[in-house]
Design an enzyme around this catalytic site. Structure first.
Site, short mmCIF file in Angstrom:
data_model
loop_
_atom_site.label_atom_id
_atom_site.label_comp_id
_atom_site.label_asym_id
_atom_site.label_seq_id
_atom_site.Cartn_x
_atom_site.Cartn_y
_atom_site.Cartn_z
N ARG A 196 87.31 16.08 74.27
CA ARG A 196 86.83 15.41 73.48
C ARG A 196 87.58 16.09 71.87
O ARG A 196 87.00 16.11 71.03
CB ARG A 196 85.46 15.92 73.46
N LEU A 197 89.12 16.71 72.21
CA LEU A 197 89.18 16.21 70.60
C LEU A 197 90.60 14.96 70.41
O LEU A 197 91.27 15.22 70.22
CB LEU A 197 90.39 16.85 70.55
#
Length: 224
Positions: A196-197
């Protein structure tokens, strides 16, 4: 209560450099054109022109959103068409500003736009209306969009009434039907990344600028 304990997708998108250049490189229009062409060519993306339009309803004090189709885009902004007497048309009349989000989820990409909205010219409206399928012309002409209706049968009867009134050829352009152009003051490109970066780069300005301009835009990378 429904749980969200389903198998979540692991995003595996590539960063913005690999997706079409660095945030200091292309203009918003250049990168948008690259992403659009890739979405059209990707068989997993069944409706690349689908987008969420968000407006503001002054009467209720609530935001409103719906999915529609973007007709096209160029340096001046994004165009879409609708019944101007519809809920979104009335909301844009009162508050002529909106946001649009184009999501190509199989590619882990989305683009967000915010800015003022203006009506297209009547010549633009007519030019696009004449390219629409006859059935779509009848459907748009027969519907008082967003207004209550007694039944689904009434919808069909309204369609048939317009169809009988124009048995040959094109249906005239309704007076309430037309287009809008969102002129961005903000464009954000988003790539879904592992852990989720997510990779996010935003172009912003204090007034609408051509999306093909190399001047006036402030460019910054945002945290996920």
């Amino acid at each position: 209560m429904h749980s969200n304990d389903y198998q979540r997708i692991v995003y595996t998108g590539t960063g913005l450099e690999a997706a079409g250049g660095t945030e200091r490189g292309p203009t918003p229009l250049t990168l948008l054109e690259q992403w659009w062409e890739a979405a059209v060519a990707d068989p997993r993306v069944t409706e690349p022109a689908a987008a969420t339009l968000a407006t503001f309803d002054v009467g209720t004090g609530l935001p409103d959103s719906r999915v529609l189709l973007i007709k096209d885009f160029d340096a001046q902004g994004l165009r879409f068409f609708t019944n101007r007497a519809s809920a979104k048309g009335q909301q844009l009349e009162t508050t002529p500003a909106a946001s649009i989000t184009m999501l190509w989820h199989p590619m882990f990409r989305q683009v967000r736009f915010r800015g003022p909205v203006e009506q297209t010219s009547r010549d633009e409206d007519l030019a696009y209306w004449q390219t629409r399928p006859r059935e779509s012309q009848i459907g748009s002409s027969s519907s008082h969009q967003s207004q209550p209706v007694e039944s689904r049968e009434q919808v069909a009867q309204n369609f048939q009434k317009v169809e009988r009134a124009h048995p040959d050829g094109e249906v005239p352009l309704p007076t309430t039907w037309g287009g809008y152009r969102l002129r961005p003051v903000e464009v954000e490109f988003w790539v879904g990344m592992p852990a989720r970066l997510h990779d996010r780069v935003q172009w912003s300005a204090d007034r609408p600028l051509p999306m093909d301009s190399n001047h006036g835009w402030s460019v910054q990378r945002l945290q996920p």
